[in-house]
Design a protein around this motif. Structure first.
Motif, PDB file in Angstrom:
ATOM      1  N   LYS A   1      -1.508   3.532  -6.530  1.00  0.00           N
ATOM      2  CA  LYS A   1      -0.342   3.164  -5.747  1.00  0.00           C
ATOM      3  C   LYS A   1      -0.015   4.332  -4.839  1.00  0.00           C
ATOM      4  O   LYS A   1       0.005   5.474  -5.283  1.00  0.00           O
ATOM      5  CB  LYS A   1       0.836   2.900  -6.680  1.00  0.00           C
ATOM      6  N   MET A   2       0.155   4.047  -3.567  1.00  0.00           N
ATOM      7  CA  MET A   2       0.501   5.148  -2.660  1.00  0.00           C
ATOM      8  C   MET A   2       1.354   4.657  -1.507  1.00  0.00           C
ATOM      9  O   MET A   2       1.445   3.458  -1.259  1.00  0.00           O
ATOM     10  CB  MET A   2      -0.756   5.846  -2.181  1.00  0.00           C
ATOM     11  N   PRO A   3       2.014   5.590  -0.799  1.00  0.00           N
ATOM     12  CA  PRO A   3       2.880   5.158   0.291  1.00  0.00           C
ATOM     13  C   PRO A   3       2.061   4.563   1.440  1.00  0.00           C
ATOM     14  O   PRO A   3       0.996   5.090   1.780  1.00  0.00           O
ATOM     15  CB  PRO A   3       3.592   6.442   0.730  1.00  0.00           C
ATOM     16  N   HIS A   4       2.531   3.499   2.005  1.00  0.00           N
ATOM     17  CA  HIS A   4       1.890   2.896   3.169  1.00  0.00           C
ATOM     18  C   HIS A   4       1.958   3.896   4.314  1.00  0.00           C
ATOM     19  O   HIS A   4       3.006   4.513   4.542  1.00  0.00           O
ATOM     20  CB  HIS A   4       2.621   1.600   3.534  1.00  0.00           C
ATOM     21  N   PRO A   5       0.862   4.093   5.048  1.00  0.00           N
ATOM     22  CA  PRO A   5       0.871   5.136   6.085  1.00  0.00           C
ATOM     23  C   PRO A   5       1.972   4.944   7.129  1.00  0.00           C
ATOM     24  O   PRO A   5       2.509   5.929   7.648  1.00  0.00           O
ATOM     25  CB  PRO A   5      -0.505   5.027   6.719  1.00  0.00           C
ATOM     26  N   GLN A   6       2.326   3.690   7.457  1.00  0.00           N
ATOM     27  CA  GLN A   6       3.378   3.502   8.461  1.00  0.00           C
ATOM     28  C   GLN A   6       4.749   3.290   7.831  1.00  0.00           C
ATOM     29  O   GLN A   6       5.682   4.038   8.093  1.00  0.00           O
ATOM     30  CB  GLN A   6       3.050   2.309   9.366  1.00  0.00           C
ATOM     31  N   THR A   7       4.828   2.302   6.943  1.00  0.00           N
ATOM     32  CA  THR A   7       6.165   1.943   6.430  1.00  0.00           C
ATOM     33  C   THR A   7       6.621   2.880   5.313  1.00  0.00           C
ATOM     34  O   THR A   7       7.789   2.877   4.935  1.00  0.00           O
ATOM     35  CB  THR A   7       6.161   0.514   5.872  1.00  0.00           C
TER      36      THR A   7
END
Ligand code: SF4
Ligand code: SF4
Ligand code: FES
Ligand code: FES
Lengths: 213, 540
Positions: free
Chosen positions: B53-59
């Motif tokens: 699980k990781m942060p979405h590059p844009q949102t």
């Protein structure tokens, strides 16, 4: 094949052999040191210099390069063997590159390669004893629409059949390039059915498309 | 410490260790080849991929990344969430295993690694039973890459652990990767073989049967071996090792994980240094002499004979005529028992530290490294327990002298009775010592290999090799490290600890731990022992 043992304890070079790299070449390699953070980084340019100078990079030269760059000779063979561009033994006058990729393979490239090996009497990345030919394979020569293909030096032979191999090898001009002009950019204005400079009719699809317009 | 979530379960681990390590430490069997905690991270085998699980590059919204990520290369961070038990992950494992087996020969029946092979284990657990490979396999010959090691190229999975070992740990760089793609092979530069004092470790870290030890080759199937936890007696570093044995024969030594001391490694000198166990010159049974009459009594009778003769001798000549030479090859427990017996018999007796074998200089690795960069050191003090014996001597106090003084005094007739312990794997008796002992009436020689002192000794006791003994050694760093016995003494012999235990007046079976407790009660320094942590089952 584990029943065969290759002995790697045996040296590939004579420890008493005189140096193979000239003092000037060594100096040229050293002169690149200031450009990089580490001496190791000079490896690739050094390999190019040596291959340009000697035609190939023999074991002895690898050892000498390693000494100059203060790295282990295994690091040199590691790098050399990654690139088919570098030769560890003399290269023939003409290098035949057979395509081993998908289109050529489906169109009978394997048989052509086998025939080449048979007629030349050598394997891949080897050179004939008379020094005339070397044979290598590459992935896709970008001539898939004319598969199977092979290159002799820089000349592309298209749609090669097994029975063509003998004729191609015997032809002294088998590496002469007759450069075709691009129909899109070089065609003389007003001439829709273009001819290339060698006077041969172009087989290009572009020309056909233009003609049918 | 960080808390991460693996398959919905919370796992606590040190910050920034690879997720793979955290999962393996917590008991997950995450398949891996290229990852080794003692080497840099290559992330090339792709077996350890997990969903992350990781942060979405844009949102910047948290979500499951569409691609699988190498867990060996992803540092564990607080709050992180990964999935291992999913179909996607399992499919990748299957694909990887199929790829590893493409050109792999069906060699297990003749392969030394079979039984401890991670290609076998992982194929069984994570792979598919069937191969779709219809083409001919690529075949390449095996290579003799050095005096101790063979490389079966066709079994290699190209994890590059071995190459990274020679680059990063031994610092000798002999191994390299030659060619590219499916023709990639491990190789050396011809004539510059893999030959460095630590090379044996590449065999240990090779997860498959590609790198094999010539010394162990075809000697025994590994599942027939039993294992004992031991400490290498080769030098004062005191590497934790495993003694693999069968039918009372030692087959090989392997390092045990021992952080801060030998980590995952051991040197070749230690690894192959056990051959003296089978030396034909070994002493195997006790000899008791009275005048010209030599007998080999039952072990059960020996304590009484020894006690009687020593007590008689002290009565006749006085206690200060007694000396004991302790060997740096003895375990602390054996040394303590001998000191107990000697001081009990004659409190004024002299205690002596035997010769400490030194050879050359210390060797540090990676070659050329200093200070913090040093990952392993082979010490020039070629015995396991000088410090242990010194601790005992310090605690014992009383009359003591150096070995040279002992030889001099004995030559001058100051001692009429002496107990001399050897146990050295090499010839060690000097001419001077030999001459000096001529003046000693009651001489006890406790040694491993026959020597010239024995011809005039009143008692000859067979000493056992360390693999047949148990106790503890104190290494150069002062750590007290217990070791177990692996094999039995040769026919007719007995463990040193056992006869010393009985001679010192104790009844029953000698047991290292029990003696250590008795000893620690009198010498508090022996209370704290060092035992390496157990490595997680699925780590390798
Ligand atoms: S390396 Fe492992 S899988 Fe391959 S032949 Fe040896 S035991 Fe079998
Ligand atoms: S020889 Fe063993 S350790 Fe080295 S790359 Fe191959 S499988 Fe890995
Ligand atoms: S596949 Fe042969 S030229 Fe493209
Ligand atoms: S890619 Fe992670 S262990 Fe090999």
């Amino acid at each position: 094949m584990s029943w065969i043992t290759v002995n790697r304890n045996e040296p590939a070079i004579d420890p008493n052999a005189p140096p193979i790299l000239s003092a000037a070449l060594c100096e040229k390699i050293r002169s690149l040191f200031p450009r990089y953070d580490t001496k190791r980084a000079v490896l690739l340019p050094a390999l190019h210099m040596v291959q340009d100078g000697l035609g190939h990079i023999p074991w002895q030269a690898m050892k000498e390069i390693a000494d100059i760059l203060e790295i282990h000779p295994s690091d040199v063979i590691d790098t050399i063997s990654f690139y088919t561009h570098f030769w560890t033994h003399p290269k023939g006058m003409k290098v035949i590159t057979a395509c081993r990729s998908v289109s050529c393979e489906t169109m009978g490239g394997v048989a052509v390669l086998l025939e080449l090996k048979k007629q030349l009497g050598i394997g891949e990345h080897e050179t004939t004893p008379d020094g005339r030919f070397s044979l290598v394979t590459e992935e896709c020569l970008a001539g898939c629409d004319h598969a199977p293909c092979l290159l002799i030096n820089e000349k592309l032979h298209r749609c090669v059949k097994v029975e063509d191999v003998g004729r191609i090898l015997a032809d002294d001009n088998n590496d002469r390039i007759s450069q075709k002009r691009s129909d899109l950019f070089d065609a003389p204005a007003g001439d829709s059915k273009s001819k290339d400079v060698s006077g041969l009719e172009s087989t290009s699809d572009v020309a056909e498309m233009k003609a049918s317009e | 410490m960080a808390k991460i979530i693996i398959d919905g379960q919370e796992v606590e681990c040190r910050d920034n260790i690879p997720v793979l390590q955290a999962a393996v430490d917590a008991g997950w069997d995450v398949p891996h080849y290229c990852y080794h905690p003692g080497l840099s991270i290559a992330a090339s085998c792709r077996l350890c991929l997990m969903e992350m699980k990781m942060p979405h590059p844009q949102t910047k919204e948290m979500g499951w990344a569409p691609k699988l990520m190498p867990s060996c290369q992803t540092p564990a961070r607080e709050g992180m969430e990964v999935r291992f038990a999913t179909e996607k992950v399992q499919q990748n494992q299957k694909n990887c295993m199929e790829f590893f087996l493409l050109n792999h020969p069906l060699d297990c029946p003749v392969c030394d690694q079979a039984g401890e092979c991670h290609l076998q284990d992982y194929s069984y657990k994570f792979g598919d039973p069937e191969s779709r490979m219809v083409d001919q396999k690529l075949k390449n010959p095996k290579k003799d890459i050095g005096p101790n090691t063979l490389l079966y190229s066709d079994r290699c999975v190209m994890c590059t652990r071995c190459v990274r070992f020679t680059d990063e740990v031994s610092g000798t760089h002999e191994l390299g990767l030659v060619n590219r793609g499916s023709r990639l092979e491990i190789d050396v530069f011809p004539g510059l073989p893999l030959d460095n004092p630590m090379q044996g470790n590449v065999v240990d870290i090779c997860p498959v049967g590609c790198l094999l030890d010539k010394d162990f080759l075809f000697q025994r199937r590994v599942w027939e071996l039993s294992t004992a936890s031991s400490i290498c007696p080769g030098c004062a570093t005191g590497c934790a090792i495993r003694v693999d044995h069968a039918d009372d024969k030692v087959y090989r030594l392997k390092p045990r994980y021992n952080p801060g001391i030998n980590d995952w490694w051991m040197c070749d000198e230690g690894r192959y240094g056990f051959k003296y166990i089978e030396d034909s010159k070994r002493v195997t049974s006790p000899i008791v002499r009275r005048g010209l009459d030599a007998t080999s009594p039952e072990w059960a009778d020996i304590p009484e004979i020894v006690q009687f003769r020593f007590e008689q001798h002290v009565r006749e000549n006085g206690g200060e005529k007694l000396a004991a030479v302790l060997s740096p090859f003895m375990s602390c427990e054996e040394g303590w028992l001998l000191i107990e017996f000697m001081r009990e018999t004659a409190p004024e007796c002299t205690l002596v530290m035997g010769p400490v074998p030194m050879e050359g200089d210390d060797q540090s690795f990676p070659v050329g490294a200093t200070g913090d960069k040093v990952k392993f050191t082979i010490l020039n003090e070629k015995c396991p327990n000088r410090r242990g014996v010194e601790m005992l001597l310090e605690a014992a106090g009383g009359n003591q002298c150096s070995f040279d003084e002992f030889v001099e005094k004995a030559g001058g007739g100051s001692f009429t009775a002496a107990w001399i312990v050897g146990g050295y794997p090499k010839e060690w008796v000097s001419k001077e010592l030999n001459k000096a002992t001529g003046k000693i009436d009651l001489l006890v020689v406790q040694d491993l290999l026959q020597n010239s002192l024995m011809t005039s000794a009143a008692f000859v006791f067979p000493a056992c090799s360390w693999a047949e003994r148990e106790g503890s050694f104190v290494n150069a760093g002062g750590q007290i490290q217990p070791f177990d016995w692996a094999t039995n003494p040769p026919e007719g012999g007995r463990r040193d600890g056992q006869y010393l235990y009985e001679i010192a007046g104790y009844a029953g079976l000698y047991n290292g731990e029990r003696v250590r407790k008795l000893m620690a009660a009198k010498i508090p320094a022996f209370k704290e022992i060092h035992e390496p942590p157990v490595r997680p089952v699925h780590a390798h």
